[in-house]
Scaffold this active site. Structure first.
Site, mmCIF file in Angstrom:
data_model
loop_
_atom_site.group_PDB
_atom_site.id
_atom_site.type_symbol
_atom_site.label_atom_id
_atom_site.label_comp_id
_atom_site.label_asym_id
_atom_site.label_seq_id
_atom_site.Cartn_x
_atom_site.Cartn_y
_atom_site.Cartn_z
ATOM 1 N N LYS A 18 0.832 -1.212 0.000
ATOM 2 C CA LYS A 18 0.000 0.000 0.000
ATOM 3 C C LYS A 18 0.864 1.259 0.000
ATOM 4 O O LYS A 18 0.635 2.187 -0.778
ATOM 5 C CB LYS A 18 -0.933 0.036 1.237
ATOM 6 C CG LYS A 18 -1.886 -1.136 1.335
ATOM 7 C CD LYS A 18 -2.767 -1.049 2.563
ATOM 8 C CE LYS A 18 -2.040 -1.078 3.888
ATOM 9 N NZ LYS A 18 -1.344 -2.365 4.182
ATOM 10 N N ARG B 171 -9.524 0.803 9.170
ATOM 11 C CA ARG B 171 -9.028 -0.533 9.498
ATOM 12 C C ARG B 171 -10.136 -1.409 10.077
ATOM 13 O O ARG B 171 -9.917 -2.583 10.334
ATOM 14 C CB ARG B 171 -7.973 -0.442 10.603
ATOM 15 C CG ARG B 171 -6.591 -0.028 10.189
ATOM 16 C CD ARG B 171 -5.938 -1.062 9.343
ATOM 17 N NE ARG B 171 -4.643 -1.492 9.739
ATOM 18 C CZ ARG B 171 -3.492 -0.892 9.413
ATOM 19 N NH1 ARG B 171 -3.470 0.204 8.713
ATOM 20 N NH2 ARG B 171 -2.357 -1.416 9.771
ATOM 21 N N ARG C 92 11.681 -6.128 4.871
ATOM 22 C CA ARG C 92 11.630 -4.657 4.784
ATOM 23 C C ARG C 92 12.633 -4.018 5.741
ATOM 24 O O ARG C 92 12.785 -4.429 6.883
ATOM 25 C CB ARG C 92 10.221 -4.166 5.122
ATOM 26 C CG ARG C 92 10.143 -2.641 5.152
ATOM 27 C CD ARG C 92 8.734 -2.114 5.168
ATOM 28 N NE ARG C 92 7.908 -2.693 6.205
ATOM 29 C CZ ARG C 92 6.598 -2.543 6.279
ATOM 30 N NH1 ARG C 92 5.943 -1.841 5.364
ATOM 31 N NH2 ARG C 92 5.911 -3.099 7.250
ATOM 32 N N ARG D 189 11.409 -2.229 11.274
ATOM 33 C CA ARG D 189 10.305 -1.737 12.106
ATOM 34 C C ARG D 189 10.040 -2.737 13.223
ATOM 35 O O ARG D 189 10.078 -3.941 12.989
ATOM 36 C CB ARG D 189 9.038 -1.593 11.247
ATOM 37 C CG ARG D 189 8.881 -0.207 10.650
ATOM 38 C CD ARG D 189 7.751 -0.062 9.669
ATOM 39 N NE ARG D 189 6.474 -0.645 10.033
ATOM 40 C CZ ARG D 189 5.364 -0.540 9.278
ATOM 41 N NH1 ARG D 189 5.407 0.156 8.138
ATOM 42 N NH2 ARG D 189 4.243 -1.102 9.634
ATOM 43 N N ARG E 221 -0.462 -9.010 13.387
ATOM 44 C CA ARG E 221 -1.026 -8.066 12.405
ATOM 45 C C ARG E 221 -1.896 -8.792 11.376
ATOM 46 O O ARG E 221 -2.951 -8.295 10.992
ATOM 47 C CB ARG E 221 0.107 -7.302 11.712
ATOM 48 C CG ARG E 221 0.758 -6.287 12.627
ATOM 49 C CD ARG E 221 2.117 -5.893 12.127
ATOM 50 N NE ARG E 221 2.051 -5.113 10.906
ATOM 51 C CZ ARG E 221 3.099 -4.934 10.096
ATOM 52 N NH1 ARG E 221 4.261 -5.497 10.375
ATOM 53 N NH2 ARG E 221 2.968 -4.182 9.028
HETATM 54 P P1 AP5 Z 1 4.956 -1.568 1.767
HETATM 55 O O1 AP5 Z 1 4.599 -0.750 0.583
HETATM 56 O O2 AP5 Z 1 5.718 -0.924 2.892
HETATM 57 O O3 AP5 Z 1 3.645 -2.342 2.300
HETATM 58 P P2 AP5 Z 1 2.371 -1.809 3.109
HETATM 59 O O4 AP5 Z 1 1.163 -2.498 2.561
HETATM 60 O O5 AP5 Z 1 2.356 -0.314 3.151
HETATM 61 O O6 AP5 Z 1 2.738 -2.462 4.497
HETATM 62 P P3 AP5 Z 1 2.627 -1.892 5.980
HETATM 63 O O7 AP5 Z 1 3.309 -2.948 6.831
HETATM 64 O O8 AP5 Z 1 3.183 -0.508 6.105
HETATM 65 O O9 AP5 Z 1 1.120 -1.913 6.199
HETATM 66 P P4 AP5 Z 1 0.373 -1.980 7.514
HETATM 67 O O10 AP5 Z 1 -0.998 -1.721 7.054
HETATM 68 O O11 AP5 Z 1 0.548 -3.206 8.323
HETATM 69 O O12 AP5 Z 1 1.134 -0.909 8.401
HETATM 70 P P5 AP5 Z 1 0.772 0.583 8.819
HETATM 71 O O13 AP5 Z 1 2.014 1.359 8.737
HETATM 72 O O14 AP5 Z 1 -0.444 1.060 8.098
HETATM 73 O O15 AP5 Z 1 5.789 -2.858 1.248
HETATM 74 C C1 AP5 Z 1 6.290 -3.819 2.159
HETATM 75 C C2 AP5 Z 1 7.681 -4.285 1.675
HETATM 76 O O16 AP5 Z 1 7.530 -4.970 0.425
HETATM 77 C C3 AP5 Z 1 8.688 -3.145 1.418
HETATM 78 O O17 AP5 Z 1 9.964 -3.584 1.793
HETATM 79 C C4 AP5 Z 1 8.613 -2.903 -0.111
HETATM 80 O O18 AP5 Z 1 9.853 -2.434 -0.633
HETATM 81 C C5 AP5 Z 1 8.285 -4.316 -0.609
HETATM 82 N N1 AP5 Z 1 7.431 -4.303 -1.804
HETATM 83 C C6 AP5 Z 1 6.347 -3.507 -2.027
HETATM 84 N N2 AP5 Z 1 5.764 -3.810 -3.198
HETATM 85 C C7 AP5 Z 1 6.504 -4.834 -3.731
HETATM 86 C C8 AP5 Z 1 6.409 -5.590 -4.934
HETATM 87 N N3 AP5 Z 1 5.419 -5.346 -5.836
HETATM 88 N N4 AP5 Z 1 7.314 -6.563 -5.155
HETATM 89 C C9 AP5 Z 1 8.286 -6.824 -4.254
HETATM 90 N N5 AP5 Z 1 8.454 -6.132 -3.103
HETATM 91 C C10 AP5 Z 1 7.548 -5.152 -2.841
HETATM 92 O O19 AP5 Z 1 0.326 0.359 10.324
HETATM 93 C C11 AP5 Z 1 1.251 0.021 11.318
HETATM 94 C C12 AP5 Z 1 0.538 -0.018 12.659
HETATM 95 O O20 AP5 Z 1 0.011 1.282 12.980
HETATM 96 C C13 AP5 Z 1 -0.681 -0.954 12.753
HETATM 97 O O21 AP5 Z 1 -0.309 -2.299 13.031
HETATM 98 C C14 AP5 Z 1 -1.450 -0.314 13.903
HETATM 99 O O22 AP5 Z 1 -0.867 -0.595 15.133
HETATM 100 C C15 AP5 Z 1 -1.257 1.176 13.623
HETATM 101 N N6 AP5 Z 1 -2.315 1.724 12.732
HETATM 102 C C16 AP5 Z 1 -2.142 2.258 11.507
HETATM 103 N N7 AP5 Z 1 -3.317 2.663 10.998
HETATM 104 C C17 AP5 Z 1 -4.247 2.368 11.935
HETATM 105 C C18 AP5 Z 1 -5.659 2.522 11.988
HETATM 106 N N8 AP5 Z 1 -6.350 3.053 10.968
HETATM 107 N N9 AP5 Z 1 -6.304 2.107 13.098
HETATM 108 C C19 AP5 Z 1 -5.634 1.560 14.144
HETATM 109 N N10 AP5 Z 1 -4.291 1.367 14.147
HETATM 110 C C20 AP5 Z 1 -3.615 1.775 13.048
#
Ligand code: AP5
Length: 211
Positions: free
Chosen positions: A14, A89, A123, A156, A167
């Site tokens: 994402k 979420r 990552r 992270r 997660r």
């Molecule tokens: P990346 O693009 O970083 O993936 P992502 O989907 O953004 O993954 P996240 O782990 O950031 O998502 P998340 O939803 O768990 O975390 P968030 O920060 O929102 O890609 C991942 C890896 O793959 C990278 O190394 C990239 O280079 C690689 N990659 C990407 N595309 C690729 C491809 N096509 N081919 C190969 N490699 C590829 O949330 C973190 C925490 O914050 C949550 O657990 C929660 O505690 C809190 N939080 C956030 N939002 C909320 C909410 N709305 N409500 C409550 N808690 C929340």
């Protein structure tokens, strides 16, 4: 106007896709994960409350996330559209969003679980400029160092195996019901997230349309 949600499991890409789409459409990329990590790093009261939930892989309580997001959505740069990444979420967050900001489309990205785990465990991020790398698919030029500012890359806390498992479980239990919520509103556009970032972007871009 493009008012978009990117929905999908942890590690689906994402953040990677949202930042490119935001550049192309010239609209802000609002990641609640990034906003919360910034609050944690700044040691704000909300950040201090969020920190342990995030490190364990649990959702941060809705009132904290809603406060941070509502403030960000009120900024003038969101008047011409926005890309929400990581929000909503759960169904209560989606209902709260309806009274704050309208939506035009929900791009739903998906991948097999083994690929998600590979993307998350490989990552590495720059603690200074937040650039994102992957040990296998997007390595830095100098191992362990950010290409942009030379800072030492880190993992992270929530990319450790036990937090990844939590997660993924939280995603299945709390976030997948959102798909039905948005299907009933005719907003869902599925995107196959397999393949290289460029390939995924082409599919995503086709799903976004001209707005
Ligand atoms: P990346 O693009 O970083 O993936 P992502 O989907 O953004 O993954 P996240 O782990 O950031 O998502 P998340 O939803 O768990 O975390 P968030 O920060 O929102 O890609 C991942 C890896 O793959 C990278 O190394 C990239 O280079 C690689 N990659 C990407 N595309 C690729 C491809 N096509 N081919 C190969 N490699 C590829 O949330 C973190 C925490 O914050 C949550 O657990 C929660 O505690 C809190 N939080 C956030 N939002 C909320 C909410 N709305 N409500 C409550 N808690 C929340």
């Amino acid at each position: 106007m493009h008012r978009i949600v990117l929905l999908g499991p942890p590690g689906v890409g994402k953040g990677t896709q949202a930042s490119r789409l935001a550049r192309e459409l010239a609209i802000p990329h609002l990641s609640t994960g990034d906003l919360l990590r910034a609050a944690v790093a700044a040691r704000t009261p909300l950040g201090r409350e969020a920190e342990a939930h995030m490190a364990a892989g649990r959702l941060v309580p809705d009132p904290i996330v809603l406060k941070i997001l509502e403030e960000r959505l009120a900024a003038p740069d969101c008047r011409g559209g926005y890309i929400l990444d990581g929000f909503p979420r759960n169904v209560p967050q989606a209902i709260a969003l309806e009274s704050i900001a309208p939506l035009d489309a929900v791009l739903s990205l998906d991948l097999p679980e083994a690929t998600l785990i590979g993307r998350l465990s490989g990552r590495r991020v720059c603690p200074t400029c937040q650039a994102v790398y992957h040990l296998a698919t997007l390595p830095p030029k100098v191992p362990g160092r950010c290409d942009k500012d030379g800072a030492e890359l880190v993992q992270r806390p929530d990319d450790r195996p036990e937090a990844i498992a939590t997660r993924l479980q939280v995603y299945h239990e709390q976030t997948t019901p959102l798909l039905d919520h948005y299907r009933q509103r005719g907003l869902v556009r599925p995107v196959d997230a397999r393949g290289a970032p460029e390939e995924v972007y082409r599919r995503l871009r086709a799903g976004v349309g001209s707005g």
